[in-house]
Motif scaffolding. Structure first.
Motif, PDB file in Angstrom:
ATOM      1  N   MET A   1       0.831  -1.181   0.000  1.00 50.50           N
ATOM      2  CA  MET A   1       0.000   0.000   0.000  1.00 50.50           C
ATOM      3  C   MET A   1       0.879   1.249   0.000  1.00 50.50           C
ATOM      4  O   MET A   1       1.952   1.264   0.581  1.00 50.50           O
ATOM      5  CB  MET A   1      -0.897  -0.034   1.246  1.00 50.50           C
ATOM      6  N   ILE A   2       0.432   2.270  -0.626  1.00 47.83           N
ATOM      7  CA  ILE A   2       1.177   3.518  -0.741  1.00 47.83           C
ATOM      8  C   ILE A   2       1.080   4.328   0.555  1.00 47.83           C
ATOM      9  O   ILE A   2       0.021   4.392   1.171  1.00 47.83           O
ATOM     10  CB  ILE A   2       0.687   4.341  -1.944  1.00 47.83           C
ATOM     11  N   THR A   3       2.199   4.910   0.974  1.00 49.77           N
ATOM     12  CA  THR A   3       2.216   5.688   2.219  1.00 49.77           C
ATOM     13  C   THR A   3       2.094   7.181   1.909  1.00 49.77           C
ATOM     14  O   THR A   3       2.342   7.624   0.790  1.00 49.77           O
ATOM     15  CB  THR A   3       3.520   5.452   2.997  1.00 49.77           C
ATOM     16  N   ASP A   4       1.748   7.956   2.926  1.00 48.08           N
ATOM     17  CA  ASP A   4       1.665   9.411   2.773  1.00 48.08           C
ATOM     18  C   ASP A   4       3.021   9.987   2.372  1.00 48.08           C
ATOM     19  O   ASP A   4       3.100  10.921   1.575  1.00 48.08           O
ATOM     20  CB  ASP A   4       1.184  10.069   4.068  1.00 48.08           C
ATOM     21  N   GLU A   5       4.071   9.438   2.953  1.00 50.58           N
ATOM     22  CA  GLU A   5       5.418   9.920   2.627  1.00 50.58           C
ATOM     23  C   GLU A   5       5.715   9.729   1.141  1.00 50.58           C
ATOM     24  O   GLU A   5       6.260  10.614   0.487  1.00 50.58           O
ATOM     25  CB  GLU A   5       6.464   9.176   3.461  1.00 50.58           C
ATOM     26  N   GLU A   6       5.332   8.563   0.610  1.00 51.17           N
ATOM     27  CA  GLU A   6       5.569   8.298  -0.806  1.00 51.17           C
ATOM     28  C   GLU A   6       4.753   9.242  -1.686  1.00 51.17           C
ATOM     29  O   GLU A   6       5.231   9.694  -2.726  1.00 51.17           O
ATOM     30  CB  GLU A   6       5.269   6.834  -1.134  1.00 51.17           C
ATOM     31  N   ILE A   7       3.563   9.575  -1.261  1.00 54.47           N
ATOM     32  CA  ILE A   7       2.746  10.522  -2.024  1.00 54.47           C
ATOM     33  C   ILE A   7       3.462  11.868  -2.078  1.00 54.47           C
ATOM     34  O   ILE A   7       3.594  12.473  -3.142  1.00 54.47           O
ATOM     35  CB  ILE A   7       1.335  10.664  -1.413  1.00 54.47           C
ATOM     36  N   ARG A   8       3.939  12.324  -0.933  1.00 56.64           N
ATOM     37  CA  ARG A   8       4.614  13.625  -0.880  1.00 56.64           C
ATOM     38  C   ARG A   8       5.925  13.625  -1.658  1.00 56.64           C
ATOM     39  O   ARG A   8       6.227  14.548  -2.396  1.00 56.64           O
ATOM     40  CB  ARG A   8       4.889  14.037   0.560  1.00 56.64           C
ATOM     41  N   LYS A   9       6.725  12.586  -1.479  1.00 59.76           N
ATOM     42  CA  LYS A   9       8.047  12.552  -2.084  1.00 59.76           C
ATOM     43  C   LYS A   9       8.027  12.210  -3.570  1.00 59.76           C
ATOM     44  O   LYS A   9       8.926  12.614  -4.291  1.00 59.76           O
ATOM     45  CB  LYS A   9       8.931  11.523  -1.368  1.00 59.76           C
ATOM     46  N   ILE A  10       7.055  11.442  -4.006  1.00 65.24           N
ATOM     47  CA  ILE A  10       7.088  10.901  -5.363  1.00 65.24           C
ATOM     48  C   ILE A  10       5.998  11.475  -6.247  1.00 65.24           C
ATOM     49  O   ILE A  10       6.265  12.007  -7.323  1.00 65.24           O
ATOM     50  CB  ILE A  10       6.948   9.363  -5.325  1.00 65.24           C
ATOM     51  N   ILE A  11       4.768  11.354  -5.811  1.00 68.62           N
ATOM     52  CA  ILE A  11       3.639  11.683  -6.673  1.00 68.62           C
ATOM     53  C   ILE A  11       3.463  13.187  -6.860  1.00 68.62           C
ATOM     54  O   ILE A  11       3.285  13.660  -7.983  1.00 68.62           O
ATOM     55  CB  ILE A  11       2.358  11.009  -6.162  1.00 68.62           C
ATOM     56  N   ALA A  12       3.531  13.959  -5.787  1.00 73.72           N
ATOM     57  CA  ALA A  12       3.337  15.414  -5.907  1.00 73.72           C
ATOM     58  C   ALA A  12       4.343  16.042  -6.878  1.00 73.72           C
ATOM     59  O   ALA A  12       3.941  16.794  -7.779  1.00 73.72           O
ATOM     60  CB  ALA A  12       3.384  16.071  -4.542  1.00 73.72           C
ATOM     61  N   PRO A  13       5.641  15.755  -6.753  1.00 76.94           N
ATOM     62  CA  PRO A  13       6.594  16.339  -7.710  1.00 76.94           C
ATOM     63  C   PRO A  13       6.343  15.904  -9.155  1.00 76.94           C
ATOM     64  O   PRO A  13       6.559  16.664 -10.078  1.00 76.94           O
ATOM     65  CB  PRO A  13       7.955  15.836  -7.228  1.00 76.94           C
ATOM     66  N   LEU A  14       5.870  14.684  -9.336  1.00 77.87           N
ATOM     67  CA  LEU A  14       5.561  14.218 -10.696  1.00 77.87           C
ATOM     68  C   LEU A  14       4.458  15.052 -11.313  1.00 77.87           C
ATOM     69  O   LEU A  14       4.540  15.444 -12.480  1.00 77.87           O
ATOM     70  CB  LEU A  14       5.119  12.743 -10.661  1.00 77.87           C
ATOM     71  N   LEU A  15       3.427  15.300 -10.549  1.00 81.00           N
ATOM     72  CA  LEU A  15       2.319  16.107 -11.058  1.00 81.00           C
ATOM     73  C   LEU A  15       2.810  17.510 -11.419  1.00 81.00           C
ATOM     74  O   LEU A  15       2.420  18.067 -12.447  1.00 81.00           O
ATOM     75  CB  LEU A  15       1.187  16.177 -10.026  1.00 81.00           C
ATOM     76  N   LEU A  16       3.668  18.066 -10.593  1.00 79.48           N
ATOM     77  CA  LEU A  16       4.200  19.398 -10.861  1.00 79.48           C
ATOM     78  C   LEU A  16       5.128  19.428 -12.078  1.00 79.48           C
ATOM     79  O   LEU A  16       5.277  20.455 -12.724  1.00 79.48           O
ATOM     80  CB  LEU A  16       4.938  19.929  -9.633  1.00 79.48           C
ATOM     81  N   SER A  17       5.722  18.280 -12.402  1.00 82.05           N
ATOM     82  CA  SER A  17       6.641  18.216 -13.541  1.00 82.05           C
ATOM     83  C   SER A  17       5.921  17.995 -14.863  1.00 82.05           C
ATOM     84  O   SER A  17       6.548  17.935 -15.911  1.00 82.05           O
ATOM     85  CB  SER A  17       7.671  17.109 -13.338  1.00 82.05           C
ATOM     86  N   GLY A  18       4.595  17.829 -14.804  1.00 77.96           N
ATOM     87  CA  GLY A  18       3.838  17.656 -16.036  1.00 77.96           C
ATOM     88  C   GLY A  18       3.460  16.222 -16.351  1.00 77.96           C
ATOM     89  O   GLY A  18       2.871  15.947 -17.402  1.00 77.96           O
ATOM     90  N   ALA A  19       3.789  15.295 -15.474  1.00 74.72           N
ATOM     91  CA  ALA A  19       3.392  13.907 -15.692  1.00 74.72           C
ATOM     92  C   ALA A  19       1.875  13.801 -15.552  1.00 74.72           C
ATOM     93  O   ALA A  19       1.260  14.548 -14.792  1.00 74.72           O
ATOM     94  CB  ALA A  19       4.084  12.986 -14.703  1.00 74.72           C
ATOM     95  N   LYS A  20       1.310  12.874 -16.263  1.00 70.76           N
ATOM     96  CA  LYS A  20      -0.140  12.701 -16.272  1.00 70.76           C
ATOM     97  C   LYS A  20      -0.517  11.470 -15.436  1.00 70.76           C
ATOM     98  O   LYS A  20      -0.015  10.370 -15.673  1.00 70.76           O
ATOM     99  CB  LYS A  20      -0.601  12.515 -17.717  1.00 70.76           C
ATOM    100  N   MET A  21      -1.384  11.668 -14.440  1.00 66.64           N
ATOM    101  CA  MET A  21      -1.857  10.553 -13.641  1.00 66.64           C
ATOM    102  C   MET A  21      -2.963   9.851 -14.428  1.00 66.64           C
ATOM    103  O   MET A  21      -3.898  10.483 -14.896  1.00 66.64           O
ATOM    104  CB  MET A  21      -2.401  11.026 -12.294  1.00 66.64           C
TER     105      MET A  21
END
Length: 105
Positions: A1-21
């Motif tokens: 399962m995904i952790t809050d830390e992983e969301i902050r460290k991985i997913i948020a920067p990806l969204l800001l870089s233009g990656a598409k969820m």
């Protein structure tokens, strides 16, 4: 399962870089898949694998340093030298196992 830390460290920067969820999820960890530059990937699994490899490299570095120390201080007494070489052989075996786990790197 995904952790809050992983969301902050991985997913948020990806969204800001233009990656598409995407509306698909990773079958392995359940995190949302992303697409960037035509590549679909699971950022959480990639992050976890990178972290695992870094940890393994760190262990390998410690083992190699110990092996260097042993190699630079070989005793003159034959019995002590045999024990010394046995320890070195065991270290080499462990290092080889770590390298196999990493996929030969």
């Amino acid at each position: 399962m995904i952790t809050d830390e992983e969301i902050r460290k991985i997913i948020a920067p990806l969204l800001l870089s233009g990656a598409k969820m995407l509306d698909k999820h990773c079958p392995k960890c359940g995190a949302p898949l992303f697409e960037k530059d035509g590549k679909v990937f699971c950022p959480v699994c990639e992050y976890r694998e990178k972290k695992r490899r870094e940890e393994m490299r760190s262990v390998e570095e410690v083992l190699l340093e110990k092996l260097r120390e042993l190699a630079s201080s070989l005793p003159k007494d034959i019995e002590a030298l045999e024990r010394h070489l046995e320890v070195m052989e065991k270290l080499i075996t462990v290092i080889e196992r770590y390298r196999r786990l990493e996929g030969g790197t």
